[in-house]
Each structure stands twice: as C-alpha cells, then as structure tokens.
Design a protein around this motif. Structure first.
Motif, PDB file in Angstrom:
ATOM      1  N   ILE A  23       4.000   5.591  -5.470  1.00  0.00           N
ATOM      2  CA  ILE A  23       3.873   5.619  -6.933  1.00  0.00           C
ATOM      3  C   ILE A  23       2.846   6.674  -7.337  1.00  0.00           C
ATOM      4  O   ILE A  23       3.049   7.430  -8.305  1.00  0.00           O
ATOM      5  N   ALA A  24       1.744   6.759  -6.621  1.00  0.00           N
ATOM      6  CA  ALA A  24       0.717   7.756  -6.939  1.00  0.00           C
ATOM      7  C   ALA A  24       1.270   9.156  -6.770  1.00  0.00           C
ATOM      8  O   ALA A  24       1.020  10.056  -7.607  1.00  0.00           O
ATOM      9  N   VAL A  25       2.036   9.398  -5.694  1.00  0.00           N
ATOM     10  CA  VAL A  25       2.631  10.708  -5.460  1.00  0.00           C
ATOM     11  C   VAL A  25       3.614  11.031  -6.582  1.00  0.00           C
ATOM     12  O   VAL A  25       3.632  12.156  -7.138  1.00  0.00           O
ATOM     13  N   ALA A  26       4.427  10.041  -6.913  1.00  0.00           N
ATOM     14  CA  ALA A  26       5.413  10.259  -7.972  1.00  0.00           C
ATOM     15  C   ALA A  26       4.713  10.557  -9.294  1.00  0.00           C
ATOM     16  O   ALA A  26       5.160  11.410 -10.088  1.00  0.00           O
ATOM     17  N   SER A  27       3.593   9.857  -9.566  1.00  0.00           N
ATOM     18  CA  SER A  27       2.842  10.083 -10.810  1.00  0.00           C
ATOM     19  C   SER A  27       2.285  11.493 -10.832  1.00  0.00           C
ATOM     20  O   SER A  27       2.319  12.182 -11.874  1.00  0.00           O
ATOM     21  N   MET A  28       1.749  11.959  -9.705  1.00  0.00           N
ATOM     22  CA  MET A  28       1.201  13.323  -9.663  1.00  0.00           C
ATOM     23  C   MET A  28       2.312  14.349  -9.876  1.00  0.00           C
ATOM     24  O   MET A  28       2.132  15.343 -10.584  1.00  0.00           O
ATOM     25  N   MET A  29       3.465  14.073  -9.261  1.00  0.00           N
ATOM     26  CA  MET A  29       4.573  15.010  -9.434  1.00  0.00           C
ATOM     27  C   MET A  29       5.058  15.020 -10.883  1.00  0.00           C
ATOM     28  O   MET A  29       5.348  16.094 -11.449  1.00  0.00           O
ATOM     29  N   ALA A  30       5.104  13.843 -11.471  1.00  0.00           N
ATOM     30  CA  ALA A  30       5.560  13.764 -12.861  1.00  0.00           C
ATOM     31  C   ALA A  30       4.583  14.485 -13.775  1.00  0.00           C
ATOM     32  O   ALA A  30       4.981  15.184 -14.719  1.00  0.00           O
ATOM     33  N   ALA A  31       3.288  14.338 -13.485  1.00  0.00           N
ATOM     34  CA  ALA A  31       2.285  15.003 -14.323  1.00  0.00           C
ATOM     35  C   ALA A  31       2.439  16.512 -14.221  1.00  0.00           C
ATOM     36  O   ALA A  31       2.359  17.236 -15.218  1.00  0.00           O
ATOM     37  N   LYS A  32       2.661  17.045 -13.045  1.00  0.00           N
ATOM     38  CA  LYS A  32       2.818  18.482 -12.873  1.00  0.00           C
ATOM     39  C   LYS A  32       4.141  18.953 -13.485  1.00  0.00           C
ATOM     40  O   LYS A  32       4.213  20.044 -14.056  1.00  0.00           O
ATOM     41  N   ALA A  33       5.171  18.083 -13.332  1.00  0.00           N
ATOM     42  CA  ALA A  33       6.469  18.466 -13.887  1.00  0.00           C
ATOM     43  C   ALA A  33       6.410  18.519 -15.403  1.00  0.00           C
ATOM     44  O   ALA A  33       7.002  19.393 -16.044  1.00  0.00           O
ATOM     45  N   ASP A  43       0.831  -1.203   0.000  1.00  0.00           N
ATOM     46  CA  ASP A  43       0.000   0.000   0.000  1.00  0.00           C
ATOM     47  C   ASP A  43       0.869   1.259   0.000  1.00  0.00           C
ATOM     48  O   ASP A  43       0.569   2.251  -0.690  1.00  0.00           O
ATOM     49  N   MET A  44       1.961   1.231   0.767  1.00  0.00           N
ATOM     50  CA  MET A  44       2.852   2.382   0.835  1.00  0.00           C
ATOM     51  C   MET A  44       3.519   2.607  -0.521  1.00  0.00           C
ATOM     52  O   MET A  44       3.635   3.742  -0.992  1.00  0.00           O
ATOM     53  N   LYS A  45       3.917   1.492  -1.155  1.00  0.00           N
ATOM     54  CA  LYS A  45       4.533   1.620  -2.482  1.00  0.00           C
ATOM     55  C   LYS A  45       3.540   2.229  -3.461  1.00  0.00           C
ATOM     56  O   LYS A  45       3.897   3.084  -4.280  1.00  0.00           O
ATOM     57  N   LYS A  46       2.280   1.790  -3.378  1.00  0.00           N
ATOM     58  CA  LYS A  46       1.251   2.333  -4.273  1.00  0.00           C
ATOM     59  C   LYS A  46       1.081   3.826  -4.046  1.00  0.00           C
ATOM     60  O   LYS A  46       0.922   4.603  -4.995  1.00  0.00           O
ATOM     61  N   GLU A  47       1.078   4.239  -2.785  1.00  0.00           N
ATOM     62  CA  GLU A  47       0.944   5.656  -2.459  1.00  0.00           C
ATOM     63  C   GLU A  47       2.131   6.444  -2.993  1.00  0.00           C
ATOM     64  O   GLU A  47       1.969   7.541  -3.553  1.00  0.00           O
ATOM     65  N   THR A 106       2.529  19.254  -3.452  1.00  0.00           N
ATOM     66  CA  THR A 106       1.956  17.907  -3.566  1.00  0.00           C
ATOM     67  C   THR A 106       1.885  17.231  -2.196  1.00  0.00           C
ATOM     68  O   THR A 106       0.878  16.601  -1.850  1.00  0.00           O
ATOM     69  N   LEU A 107       2.924  17.402  -1.436  1.00  0.00           N
ATOM     70  CA  LEU A 107       2.930  16.795  -0.094  1.00  0.00           C
ATOM     71  C   LEU A 107       1.857  17.423   0.774  1.00  0.00           C
ATOM     72  O   LEU A 107       1.208  16.729   1.573  1.00  0.00           O
ATOM     73  N   LYS A 108       1.627  18.700   0.603  1.00  0.00           N
ATOM     74  CA  LYS A 108       0.569  19.357   1.367  1.00  0.00           C
ATOM     75  C   LYS A 108      -0.796  18.841   0.931  1.00  0.00           C
ATOM     76  O   LYS A 108      -1.697  18.663   1.749  1.00  0.00           O
ATOM     77  N   GLU A 109      -0.975  18.603  -0.389  1.00  0.00           N
ATOM     78  CA  GLU A 109      -2.244  18.096  -0.902  1.00  0.00           C
ATOM     79  C   GLU A 109      -2.521  16.676  -0.383  1.00  0.00           C
ATOM     80  O   GLU A 109      -3.648  16.339  -0.036  1.00  0.00           O
ATOM     81  N   ILE A 110      -1.466  15.865  -0.385  1.00  0.00           N
ATOM     82  CA  ILE A 110      -1.633  14.485   0.109  1.00  0.00           C
ATOM     83  C   ILE A 110      -1.943  14.515   1.590  1.00  0.00           C
ATOM     84  O   ILE A 110      -2.808  13.806   2.078  1.00  0.00           O
ATOM     85  N   GLY A 111      -1.255  15.364   2.307  1.00  0.00           N
ATOM     86  CA  GLY A 111      -1.505  15.542   3.723  1.00  0.00           C
ATOM     87  C   GLY A 111      -0.770  14.519   4.582  1.00  0.00           C
ATOM     88  O   GLY A 111      -0.223  13.517   4.111  1.00  0.00           O
ATOM     89  N   ASP A 112      -0.722  14.778   5.848  1.00  0.00           N
ATOM     90  CA  ASP A 112      -0.046  13.904   6.810  1.00  0.00           C
ATOM     91  C   ASP A 112      -0.824  12.612   7.037  1.00  0.00           C
ATOM     92  O   ASP A 112      -0.257  11.589   7.411  1.00  0.00           O
ATOM     93  N   GLN A 113      -2.124  12.628   6.838  1.00  0.00           N
ATOM     94  CA  GLN A 113      -2.963  11.448   7.083  1.00  0.00           C
ATOM     95  C   GLN A 113      -2.539  10.274   6.206  1.00  0.00           C
ATOM     96  O   GLN A 113      -2.556   9.139   6.635  1.00  0.00           O
ATOM     97  N   THR A 114      -2.164  10.513   4.982  1.00  0.00           N
ATOM     98  CA  THR A 114      -1.810   9.444   4.045  1.00  0.00           C
ATOM     99  C   THR A 114      -0.578   8.705   4.513  1.00  0.00           C
ATOM    100  O   THR A 114      -0.509   7.483   4.454  1.00  0.00           O
ATOM    101  N   TRP A 115       0.410   9.422   4.983  1.00  0.00           N
ATOM    102  CA  TRP A 115       1.669   8.792   5.375  1.00  0.00           C
ATOM    103  C   TRP A 115       1.570   8.095   6.739  1.00  0.00           C
ATOM    104  O   TRP A 115       2.318   7.170   7.005  1.00  0.00           O
ATOM    105  N   GLN A 116       0.658   8.493   7.552  1.00  0.00           N
ATOM    106  CA  GLN A 116       0.564   7.915   8.903  1.00  0.00           C
ATOM    107  C   GLN A 116      -0.297   6.654   8.953  1.00  0.00           C
ATOM    108  O   GLN A 116      -0.257   5.923   9.909  1.00  0.00           O
ATOM    109  N   SER A 117      -1.099   6.393   7.956  1.00  0.00           N
ATOM    110  CA  SER A 117      -1.983   5.229   8.015  1.00  0.00           C
ATOM    111  C   SER A 117      -1.319   3.983   7.668  1.00  0.00           C
ATOM    112  O   SER A 117      -0.516   3.479   7.314  1.00  0.00           O
TER     113      SER A 117
END
Length: 171
Positions: free
Chosen positions: A133-143, A127-131, A160-171
């Motif tokens: 990957i999703a973050v990296a995909s969003m960053m790549a799209a914006k880049a 699940d963490m890897k998927k997250e 992007t990290l602010k959009e994802i928020g702290d909740q995503t990384w803590q779960s």
C-alpha cells in the motif's frame, strides 16, 4: 573253761563285746549320719531330675518359639513382597500418569506454537500489504504530480522500486 578254737576266753569275750559295740555304733551312726546323707543324696537326685525336666521343658518351649519366629519371618517376608509389589504397581501408574500429562502438555505447547506461527504469518502478510500500500501510494503521488505517459509510469515504477530497495521485500 575250755577254749574255743584255741582262743582265750578273754579274747572271745572282748571280740563279742567289740562286735556288739560295732553293731550298736553302726546302728546309731546309721540313724545319725547315714540316713541324713541318704536323704541329702535323694533330695539332690530329685533336684537334678527336676532341673533336667525343666531344661527339657525349656528346650521344647525354645523349639516352639523358634518355629513361631520362623513362621512370623516368612509372613513378614510375604507382606514385604506384597508391599513392594503394590509400590511397584503404584509407581508404574504414576509413571503412566506423568507420561500422559507430559504428552498432553507437549500437545498444548505444539498447539500454542502453531497458533503463534499462524499469528506471525498473518502479521507478516499484514506488514507486506502495508508495504505494498505504501509503494502504491508513493507511485500514485508521483503519477498524480506528473500526469504521465506509460513510459514515464514504467520509469517511475522502476525508480520507486529502486528507492524501496531489495531489503524491504526480503524482510
């Protein structure tokens, strides 16, 4: 006639006849009454003796039976003790067997729980890897959309990290 001891001859005659009559009567009554009474008493005495002998024999038989009964009671007590001892041994064996089975079952449960924990860890890692990957995909799209400089990239990453928020990384 002369008197004997100064007794009248008629009196002596009556006395002699009376003595003969008493003797005859005694002999006759002895056969008719005394002998049957003696026989009856003798038979009674024999019956009493036989009853006493039988009672003595019954007493001896009762003592013999009592000794036999006591011996059987002792044997029964020994058998009961042996049966109880065997039952205790079987109970201890069953107890040991049940404890062994319980330990084996507990070990299997622990093994399954450990395997489940490992699966949960792998799932969390996936699940963490998927997250990521999703973050990296969003960053790549914006880049890609903003061909940007390193300052812009850092700003985008922060955004992007602010959009994802702290909740995503803590779960």
């Amino acid at each position: 006639m002369e008197r004997l001891f100064n007794l009248d001859p008629q009196l002596i005659h009556d006395t002699v006849l009376l003595a003969i009559a008493v003797l005859i009567m005694f002999t006759l009554l002895s056969y008719l009454l005394f002998n049957p009474v003696r026989d009856m008493l003798k038979k009674r005495q024999e019956r009493i003796k036989a009853d006493i002998d039988e009672a003595q024999k019954d007493k001896e038989d009762a003592l013999r039976l009592k000794e036999d009964y006591d011996a059987r009671i002792r044997n029964i007590e020994k058998e009961a003790e042996e049966i109880l001892s065997d039952a205790r041994k079987k109970a201890l064996k069953n107890e040991a067997k049940i404890l062994e089975e319980a330990k084996e079952e507990a070990a299997r449960i622990i093994t399954r729980a450990n395997a489940q924990i490992e699966l949960e860890k792998k799932k969390a890692a996936d699940d963490m890897k998927k997250e990521i990957i999703a973050v990296a995909s969003m960053m790549a799209a914006k880049a890609v959309t903003n061909s940007m400089s390193p300052e812009i990239q850092d700003a985008l990453m922060e955004e992007t990290l602010k959009e994802i928020g702290d909740q995503t990384w803590q779960s």
